[in-house]
Enzyme design. Structure first.
Site, mmCIF file in Angstrom:
data_model
loop_
_atom_site.group_PDB
_atom_site.id
_atom_site.type_symbol
_atom_site.label_atom_id
_atom_site.label_comp_id
_atom_site.label_asym_id
_atom_site.label_seq_id
_atom_site.Cartn_x
_atom_site.Cartn_y
_atom_site.Cartn_z
ATOM 1 N N ASN A 8 137.669 59.286 12.561
ATOM 2 C CA ASN A 8 138.583 59.071 13.698
ATOM 3 C C ASN A 8 138.138 57.859 14.509
ATOM 4 O O ASN A 8 138.976 57.069 14.956
ATOM 5 C CB ASN A 8 138.633 60.311 14.587
ATOM 6 N N ARG A 24 128.729 68.466 20.289
ATOM 7 C CA ARG A 24 127.873 68.974 21.359
ATOM 8 C C ARG A 24 128.752 69.601 22.426
ATOM 9 O O ARG A 24 129.809 69.057 22.764
ATOM 10 C CB ARG A 24 127.087 67.840 22.030
ATOM 11 N N LEU A 26 129.318 70.065 26.184
ATOM 12 C CA LEU A 26 128.912 69.221 27.314
ATOM 13 C C LEU A 26 128.746 70.055 28.575
ATOM 14 O O LEU A 26 129.448 71.050 28.776
ATOM 15 C CB LEU A 26 129.954 68.122 27.516
ATOM 16 N N HIS A 53 140.747 67.961 18.260
ATOM 17 C CA HIS A 53 140.320 69.239 17.685
ATOM 18 C C HIS A 53 141.235 69.563 16.503
ATOM 19 O O HIS A 53 142.460 69.443 16.618
ATOM 20 C CB HIS A 53 140.410 70.342 18.749
ATOM 21 N N GLU A 94 135.842 74.484 29.618
ATOM 22 C CA GLU A 94 136.066 75.517 28.616
ATOM 23 C C GLU A 94 136.279 74.843 27.263
ATOM 24 O O GLU A 94 137.131 73.938 27.152
ATOM 25 C CB GLU A 94 137.302 76.343 29.004
ATOM 26 N N LEU A 95 135.529 75.268 26.262
ATOM 27 C CA LEU A 95 135.543 74.610 24.955
ATOM 28 C C LEU A 95 136.947 74.568 24.344
ATOM 29 O O LEU A 95 137.603 75.598 24.223
ATOM 30 C CB LEU A 95 134.585 75.348 24.001
HETATM 31 C C1 GRF Z 1 137.828 66.010 12.930
HETATM 32 O O1 GRF Z 1 138.446 66.979 12.152
HETATM 33 C C2 GRF Z 1 138.078 66.269 14.400
HETATM 34 O O2 GRF Z 1 139.305 66.860 14.652
HETATM 35 C C3 GRF Z 1 136.959 67.208 14.751
HETATM 36 O O3 GRF Z 1 135.871 66.808 13.980
HETATM 37 C C4 GRF Z 1 136.318 66.089 12.835
HETATM 38 C C5 GRF Z 1 135.665 64.751 12.921
HETATM 39 O O4 GRF Z 1 135.868 63.995 11.784
HETATM 40 N N1 GRF Z 1 136.700 67.206 16.159
HETATM 41 P P1 GRF Z 1 135.431 62.473 11.793
HETATM 42 O O5 GRF Z 1 133.941 62.448 12.152
HETATM 43 O O6 GRF Z 1 136.269 61.745 12.791
HETATM 44 O O7 GRF Z 1 135.648 62.012 10.378
#
Ligand code: GRF
Length: 195
Positions: free
Chosen positions: A14, A99, A101, A117, A151-152
């Site tokens: 990402n 992590r 936070l 997420h 909240e996570l």
């Molecule tokens: C993704 O699925 C994102 O939604 C989640 O962790 C994963 C990270 O993948 N939070 P990358 O490290 O961006 O390849």
């Protein structure tokens, strides 16, 4: 030009999608932002090498260095904040940053801290989201970009990407299809937030 700091712990795909958008040759596709730094809590995160190879400054704030502190989580977050704040970012982007936070960290970046997420929140907060979506018999899965609160995996939903669940999906095949959509959605949301 507005500054972004991206936090990763692993692959960083990402993060790579956001960097590529910021470096896009065609103006119409370009994210108008400077990726000031990619910071990882894990020295071995694969995304660090990718970022360096693409001309982005990287830094490691290793959470294990703080294990002996009386309050390790707070001490790590303070060090991370110090590293981030040298860049004076308009936005702090969590991209696979594994992590939890502290409230102090979340409050410090209130209004400029976002996460992605891999589920259609509010369903399936936490880990193993695709496996749990398959077990529950969901017909659709996806990913959510949201603001970060104490909240996570809660906080205002900014965007969602939806994919159908196929009959022969495994957690891995579903994760792969969702991730492809994350790479489209996240740079777009970041661009909108910076406007
Ligand atoms: C993704 O699925 C994102 O939604 C989640 O962790 C994963 C990270 O993948 N939070 P990358 O490290 O961006 O390849």
């Amino acid at each position: 030009m507005k500054n972004i700091v991206i936090l990763i712990s692993g692959n960083g795909s990402n993060m790579a999608a956001i960097v590529q958008a910021a470096q896009a040759e065609q103006w119409a596709q370009r994210l108008d932002a400077r990726i000031s730094a990619v910071i990882s809590n894990r020295p071995g995160a694969q995304g660090l090498a990718w970022a360096q190879a693409h001309g982005v400054a990287t830094q490691v704030v290793d959470h294990t260095d703080f294990a002996a502190e009386p309050q390790p989580r707070e001490a790590f977050d303070l060090a991370l904040m110090a590293a981030i704040d040298t860049h004076q970012p308009h936005l702090v982007v969590l991209a696979g940053f594994m992590r939890i936070l502290t409230p102090g960290f979340v409050a410090h970046y209130a209004g400029r801290l976002v996460n992605i997420h891999p589920s259609l929140l509010p369903a399936f907060t936490g880990l193993r989201t695709h496996e749990r979506a398959l077990q529950a018999g969901c017909q659709f899965a996806g990913a959510t970009v949201h603001r970060v609160t104490n909240e996570l995996d809660h906080g205002e939903i900014l965007a969602q990407a939806v994919v159908p669940v196929l009959d022969d999906d495994t957690a891995d095949t579903l994760a792969e299809r969702v991730l492809a959509q994350e790479h489209v959605m996240y740079p777009r949301v970041v661009a909108q937030l910076l406007k």
